[in-house]
Enzyme design. Structure first.
Site, short mmCIF file in Angstrom:
data_model
loop_
_atom_site.label_atom_id
_atom_site.label_comp_id
_atom_site.label_asym_id
_atom_site.label_seq_id
_atom_site.Cartn_x
_atom_site.Cartn_y
_atom_site.Cartn_z
N LEU A 202 2.03 -5.46 5.41
CA LEU A 202 2.48 -4.08 4.99
C LEU A 202 2.46 -4.12 3.63
CD1 LEU A 202 4.85 -5.38 7.68
CD2 LEU A 202 3.43 -3.03 7.37
N HIS A 203 2.43 -2.84 2.63
CA HIS A 203 3.01 -3.43 1.41
C HIS A 203 3.45 -1.72 1.35
CE1 HIS A 203 -1.13 -1.72 1.22
NE2 HIS A 203 -0.74 -1.12 0.52
#
Ligand code: UD1
Length: 354
Positions: A202-203
């Protein structure tokens, strides 16, 4: 024919690799320009080494900055490089700032641009990538699409038929190439043997920049990690925000970002993937491994309609969504996700020599 590739950020490199290889096979002159948007060993160099891409001919070393500053720096530094090489085609990949910045400059220099992965839309202008996609497709001269929905979208936006060429998905070229190189293969029924583990990436700013949102995501992952091994190779942005907001990982195993091959090793033995990455939505569909995408939308609808992807807009729903996951044997691949997209791209360029 001379082609010049623009790459800059992690997701660009696996897209460049198959086009570069096909160019070598066809005897095309090639120049690689790295903007330097990503610069860490695991975010950049490791991809060149493992995917067999030549060292960049030019590195613009723009580094990290605000969107405006990064985009402006790329534009300033890429202009003399494009004038020096004057390629028959400039190729840009995906939807990162480097993609859009170089396209604006090439258009004004009167150089032809081909966009690899054209026509994807999330219809969410809160995402910087959506702005990059729109600007790039409006200006590019050749729109190379990964899936049929992208063709439909580009036509609806008024792009001429002569500019739209369906070539399939270069990301999947790299997936198959690397699976073969690593000797990784599914079982006879087409299903990958899994060890029950979960892989997380997740970014996106929308998931990690808001304290409450990131806290909710991590709360769900901590619950999942009570019963399953959860590995989370974290983008530098995610790592920094967790520290800044004081959010605990619990039993979730947080690691630095991992090189492409190591990621594939993790994903192929996973029970499911939880992500907000575009590339992983595609790779899990090609592999037949369930994917939960923590976003309200996707620019890659084919991964839902024909693949294993499911949107989970609210992180509070992740635990239930994972419980509802089923693993189905047998691979279903969208059209053109066959390992030959790079070759089709070089053919499309050769068919338009000047
Ligand atoms: C970029 C892309 C995004 C893509 C992602 C994949 C844009 C708008 N976004 O986002 O679409 O999914 O790459 O990784 O182009 N940093 C490092 N080392 C690096 C690069 C970045 O530590 O090698 C850190 C810096 O603190 C930097 C932050 O990551 O400020 C963000 O980098 P940036 O390139 O601005 O955007 P990404 O979030 O990586």
């Amino acid at each position: 024919m001379k082609i010049l590739h623009i790459v800059g950020a992690r997701p660009n490199f696996p897209k460049l690799a198959p086009v570069y290889r096909a160019g070598v096979a066809a005897g095309v002159a090639q120049v690689i320009v790295h903007t330097g948007q990503h610069y860490d060993e695991v975010m950049s160099d490791s991809f060149f080494e493992t995917l067999g891409i030549a060292k960049p001919d030019e590195n613009l070393a723009v580094g990290s900055a605000s969107h405006a500053v990064q985009t402006a720096r790329i534009m300033e530094r890429v202009e003399p490089v494009l004038e020096k090489h004057r390629p028959d085609w400039m190729l840009v990949y995906g939807d990162v700032n480097s993609t859009m910045a170089a396209t604006i400059v090439a258009s004004k220099l009167g150089l032809r641009t081909a966009h690899v992965e054209a026509g994807l839309r999330s219809d969410d202008r809160g995402m910087p990538e959506e702005i990059n996609r729109l600007v790039t497709d409006r200006l590019a001269d050749l729109l190379l699409t990964p899936s049929r929905d992208a063709d439909v979208r580009l036509r609806a936006e008024g792009e001429p038929e002569s500019e739209i060429v369906f070539v399939g998905n270069v990301m999947i070229d790299t997936l198959y190439f690397t699976l073969a190189r690593l000797g990784l293969a599914p079982g006879a029924d087409g299903a990958w043997a899994h060890d029950g583990s979960i892989v997380v990436t997740l970014h996106r700013p929308s998931n990690v920049d808001e304290p409450a949102r990131l806290a909710a995501v991590m709360a769900a992952l901590r619950i999942i990690a009570e019963t399953r091994a959860v590995t989370f190779p974290a983008h530098p942005r995610t790592r920094a925000r967790m520290a800044e907001f004081g959010i605990e990982a619990g039993r979730v195993v947080m690691t630095d970002p991992v090189p492409y091959e190591a990621m594939l090793q993790l994903v192929t033995k996973a029970y499911a993937v939880i992500t907000d990455s575009g590339g992983l939505q595609e790779e899990t569909t090609a592999l037949g491994i369930p994917c939960l995408t923590v976003r309200p939308n996707t620019e890659r609808p084919v991964t839902i309609t024909e693949g294993t992807n499911r949107l989970v807009p609210d992180p509070a729903d992740l635990v239930n969504a994972l419980a509802a996951v089923t693993r189905v044997a047998g691979l279903r691949r969208p059209e053109g996700w066959d390992g030959q997209a790079g070759t089709r791209i070089i053919s499309a360029l050769q068919a338009r020599p000047a």
